[in-house]
Design a protein around this motif. Structure first.
Motif, PDB file in Angstrom:
ATOM      1  N   GLU A 143       0.918  -0.994   0.044  1.00  0.00           N
ATOM      2  CA  GLU A 143      -0.031   0.040   0.128  1.00  0.00           C
ATOM      3  C   GLU A 143       0.930   1.255   0.073  1.00  0.00           C
ATOM      4  N   GLU A 144       1.993   1.037   0.873  1.00  0.00           N
ATOM      5  CA  GLU A 144       2.943   2.311   0.661  1.00  0.00           C
ATOM      6  C   GLU A 144       3.518   2.456  -0.385  1.00  0.00           C
ATOM      7  N   LYS A 147       1.587   4.223  -2.902  1.00  0.00           N
ATOM      8  CA  LYS A 147       1.522   5.652  -2.765  1.00  0.00           C
ATOM      9  C   LYS A 147       2.653   6.327  -3.223  1.00  0.00           C
ATOM     10  N   THR A 148       3.859   5.985  -3.055  1.00  0.00           N
ATOM     11  CA  THR A 148       5.104   6.499  -3.308  1.00  0.00           C
ATOM     12  C   THR A 148       5.054   6.211  -4.885  1.00  0.00           C
ATOM     13  N   LEU A 150       2.785   6.295  -7.070  1.00  0.00           N
ATOM     14  CA  LEU A 150       1.992   7.119  -7.646  1.00  0.00           C
ATOM     15  C   LEU A 150       2.526   8.487  -7.566  1.00  0.00           C
ATOM     16  N   LEU A 151       2.891   8.921  -6.518  1.00  0.00           N
ATOM     17  CA  LEU A 151       3.535  10.489  -6.339  1.00  0.00           C
ATOM     18  C   LEU A 151       4.836  10.614  -7.430  1.00  0.00           C
TER      19      LEU A 151
END
Length: 163
Positions: A143-144, A147-148, A150-151
């Motif tokens: 999940e982390e 997020k990373t 995607l950013l």
């Protein structure tokens, strides 16, 4: 050579005649067992002939799709993926919707640890659209990771010289 029992349930692979569906159909997707569920590793598909239709004009849109995932227990069978992607051929949907639909369908199918789909659409009207969507299993490091990624997915965009 012993035959894997989990491949007996695959209906597309090994068939002499392939039937192509021209309307969106996620039921075409099939899976098989991951023989290495104790290891994290990426599987990447490059799909340079993806087509769909503009929902407003009906004009064709063309893209190269990059589908990458870290499997858990199940993996997508590549011929079924090809037939599934082909089923978008007469489907009217915006680029962003197609990419998110593919992510949703593959997550539902396989329950992977991580998955991402990038669409590199050829320009129409002087603009190319390159949607990116991903998924990381909630409550895990994936999940982390999602997020990373995607950013930072487009921090260093490529030089466009092939469209």
């Amino acid at each position: 050579m012993s035959k894997r029992k989990d491949v007996d349930e695959l209906s597309h692979l090994g068939q002499e005649e392939t039937s192509y569906t021209f309307e969106y159909d996620p039921s075409l997707l099939e899976t098989f067992n991951n023989n290495h569920p104790d290891r994290d590793y990426f599987v990447k598909f490059n799909c340079p002939e993806f087509t769909t239709l503009c929902p407003k004009t009906g004009q064709p849109d063309f893209a190269t799709l990059y589908i990458s995932y870290i499997p858990d227990e199940r993996m997508v069978e590549s011929k079924s993926l090809k037939l599934y992607l082909f089923s978008f051929r007469n489907h009217g949907g915006f680029h962003e919707d197609a990419i998110n639909t593919i992510v949703d369908d593959l997550v539902e199918l396989m329950a992977p640890r991580y998955l991402e789909v990038i669409g590199k659409f050829t320009p129409r009207g002087g603009i190319s659209i390159d949607p990116y969507a991903n998924y990381g299993r909630p409550g895990t490091t994936f999940e982390e990771m999602a997020k990373t990624r995607l950013l930072y997915h487009d921090m260093y965009p490529e030089t466009i010289d092939n469209r």
